[in-house]
Design a protein around this motif. Structure first.
Motif, short mmCIF file in Angstrom:
data_model
loop_
_atom_site.label_atom_id
_atom_site.label_comp_id
_atom_site.label_asym_id
_atom_site.label_seq_id
_atom_site.Cartn_x
_atom_site.Cartn_y
_atom_site.Cartn_z
N ARG A 15 43.05 44.92 33.76
CA ARG A 15 43.98 44.17 34.09
C ARG A 15 43.50 43.47 35.43
N GLU A 16 43.18 44.20 36.49
CA GLU A 16 42.80 43.76 37.74
C GLU A 16 41.34 43.04 37.64
N HIS A 17 40.52 43.46 36.95
CA HIS A 17 39.23 42.94 36.92
C HIS A 17 39.44 41.56 36.34
N LEU A 18 39.96 41.29 35.07
CA LEU A 18 40.21 40.02 34.36
C LEU A 18 41.15 39.11 35.33
N ALA A 19 42.03 39.69 36.27
CA ALA A 19 42.79 38.74 36.98
C ALA A 19 42.01 38.09 37.84
N LYS A 20 40.97 38.62 38.48
CA LYS A 20 40.25 38.07 39.29
C LYS A 20 39.28 36.69 39.05
N TYR A 21 39.26 36.59 37.47
CA TYR A 21 38.62 35.46 37.33
C TYR A 21 39.51 34.11 37.39
N MET A 22 40.82 34.46 37.74
CA MET A 22 41.75 33.32 37.90
C MET A 22 42.03 33.03 39.26
N ALA A 23 41.81 34.26 40.03
CA ALA A 23 42.09 34.24 41.40
C ALA A 23 41.19 34.10 42.77
N MET A 29 34.75 30.22 38.92
CA MET A 29 33.31 29.29 38.73
C MET A 29 32.41 29.85 37.59
N CYS A 30 32.31 31.26 37.44
CA CYS A 30 31.63 31.80 36.47
C CYS A 30 32.65 31.64 35.34
N ALA A 31 33.83 31.90 35.30
CA ALA A 31 34.44 31.75 33.98
C ALA A 31 34.94 30.54 33.40
N ASN A 32 34.61 29.45 34.40
CA ASN A 32 34.66 27.89 33.78
C ASN A 32 33.39 27.83 32.93
N THR A 33 32.34 28.48 33.19
CA THR A 33 31.01 28.44 32.26
C THR A 33 31.27 28.91 30.78
N TRP A 34 32.26 29.67 30.43
CA TRP A 34 32.60 30.02 29.24
C TRP A 34 33.20 29.08 28.40
N PHE A 35 33.80 27.92 28.97
CA PHE A 35 34.37 26.80 28.28
C PHE A 35 33.01 26.04 27.60
N ARG A 36 31.79 26.09 28.22
CA ARG A 36 30.63 25.45 27.83
C ARG A 36 30.22 25.64 26.51
N GLU A 37 29.55 24.80 25.74
CA GLU A 37 28.89 25.04 24.61
C GLU A 37 27.35 24.66 24.76
N ASP A 38 27.09 24.33 25.83
CA ASP A 38 25.76 23.77 25.92
C ASP A 38 24.68 24.46 26.88
N ARG A 71 37.99 36.18 27.45
CA ARG A 71 37.43 35.10 27.98
C ARG A 71 37.72 33.75 27.43
N TRP A 72 39.14 33.32 27.71
CA TRP A 72 39.83 32.16 27.14
C TRP A 72 39.95 32.21 25.85
N GLY A 73 39.71 33.25 25.27
CA GLY A 73 40.23 33.31 23.81
C GLY A 73 38.70 32.61 23.05
N PRO A 93 47.34 38.29 30.21
CA PRO A 93 47.49 36.91 29.95
C PRO A 93 46.85 35.93 30.90
N ASN A 94 45.98 36.43 31.91
CA ASN A 94 45.63 35.44 32.69
C ASN A 94 44.72 34.36 32.30
N LEU A 95 43.79 34.53 31.54
CA LEU A 95 42.98 33.50 31.00
C LEU A 95 43.57 32.74 29.58
N LEU A 96 44.11 33.58 28.92
CA LEU A 96 44.66 33.38 27.52
C LEU A 96 45.76 32.17 27.76
N GLU A 97 46.42 32.33 28.64
CA GLU A 97 47.76 31.41 28.81
C GLU A 97 47.34 29.96 29.32
N HIS A 98 46.31 29.92 30.12
CA HIS A 98 45.83 28.67 30.69
C HIS A 98 45.05 28.07 29.49
N ALA A 99 44.18 28.79 28.63
CA ALA A 99 43.56 28.29 27.41
C ALA A 99 44.52 27.71 26.49
#
Length: 288
Positions: A15-23, A29-38, A71-73, A93-99
């Motif tokens: 939980r602590e590890h995943l929470a860092k990707y929002m905080a 910045m790394c987590a935002n790359t997971w949205f990309r398809e290119d 990872r954002w689901g 819920p850290n990343l899934l809630e936002h996704a």
């Protein structure tokens, strides 16, 4: 020596590890790359997601649960885009809630893979992609996934190469073997399993590298995968990854044909010779 509940410690660390990707700005910045398809990294994961296609196209409109999909689901997103009805889950819920809020995924639930809150047979299929080996008690999670599925579960995980490793959070890296997969299915009297070995290669920087014919990291990744494939064909090593389907019920012929076409080895399993006797005994006991 201080006694600790390792499973609870592991859950807390995850939980602590995943929470860092929002905080943490750098991790975000790394987590935002997971949205990309290119990106080259997206290409890597797409190769794995496409292994779901025999089920998604051969059994259209089926319901799915994804486990360890933090990872954002993204696992759920692929299934949703292919027409499946899907709920993404993770331990936080850290990343899934936002996704969900931005419409990236249709639905999510906060779940511990080792104690899912869903009733027996709530979904047709369950997918666990590259998360199983992070669980402190992975076999409990496996039986939980089988419990909530009616048709089958899919695991896409590292192949057991005989080496033992531990993660930073303390978890043992629990990889799977073909024999282990077959034994689990036989113990539960499942009709068949499908297994496909494949190779993958992660090179630092692929998350940011744009996918193109000129991409240096794409060429390097492909070159390494091709070298690994060649070694596997020559019998000097086994595949780095396994895509596995545990079938709780025998799939339809279209799914079977598509699995065979995509390079899966479909193994029909030996039937338990005592099942008929056990069924008769159960009927006799219930009617007496």
């Amino acid at each position: 020596m201080v006694e600790i509940d390792f499973a609870q410690l592991s859950y807390s660390n995850q939980r602590e590890h995943l929470a860092k990707y929002m905080a943490d700005p750098e991790k975000r910045m790394c987590a935002n790359t997971w949205f990309r398809e290119d990106t080259v990294d997206a290409w890597r994961h797409r190769r794995m997601y496409e292994m779901l296609d025999p089920l998604l196209t051969g059994d259209p409109g089926s319901s799915w649960l994804t486990v360890g999909d933090g990872r954002w689901g993204k696992d759920a997103r692929y299934i949703h885009k292919k027409g499946g009805k899907v709920c993404a889950t993770d331990i936080t819920p850290n990343l899934l809630e936002h996704a969900k809020a931005i419409g990236f995924i249709p639905e999510y639930s906060v779940e511990n893979a080792e104690k899912l809150s869903f009733a027996n047979g709530s979904y047709d299929y369950v997918l666990c992609k590259e998360a199983f080996h992070h669980f402190p008690r992975p076999m409990i999670a496996l039986y939980e996934m089988l419990r909530v599925a009616t048709k089958g579960i899919v695991l896409i995980e590292p192949n057991d190469n005989g080496a033992d490793g531990f993660e930073e959070c303390g978890n043992y890296v629990y990889s799977l073997s073909r024999r282990e997969i077959v034994k689990v299915a036989l113990a539960l009297s499942y009709p068949c399993v499908a297994i496909k070995g494949f190779n993958d290669c992660f090179i630092r920087g692929v998350e940011h590298e744009k996918l193109s014919a000129q991409s240096y990291l794409l060429k390097k990744t492909i070159h390494r995968i091709e070298a690994m494939d060649k070694a596997c064909r020559e019998g000097t090593c086994d595949y780095f990854m396994l895509a596995t389907v545990f079938f709780i019920e025998k799939p339809n012929q279209e799914v079977i044909d598509k699995l065979n076409k995509d390079g899966f080895a479909l193994m029909e399993l030996k039937a338990n010779p005592l099942l008929d006797k056990l069924a008769i005994s159960a009927d006799t006991t219930s009617s007496s």
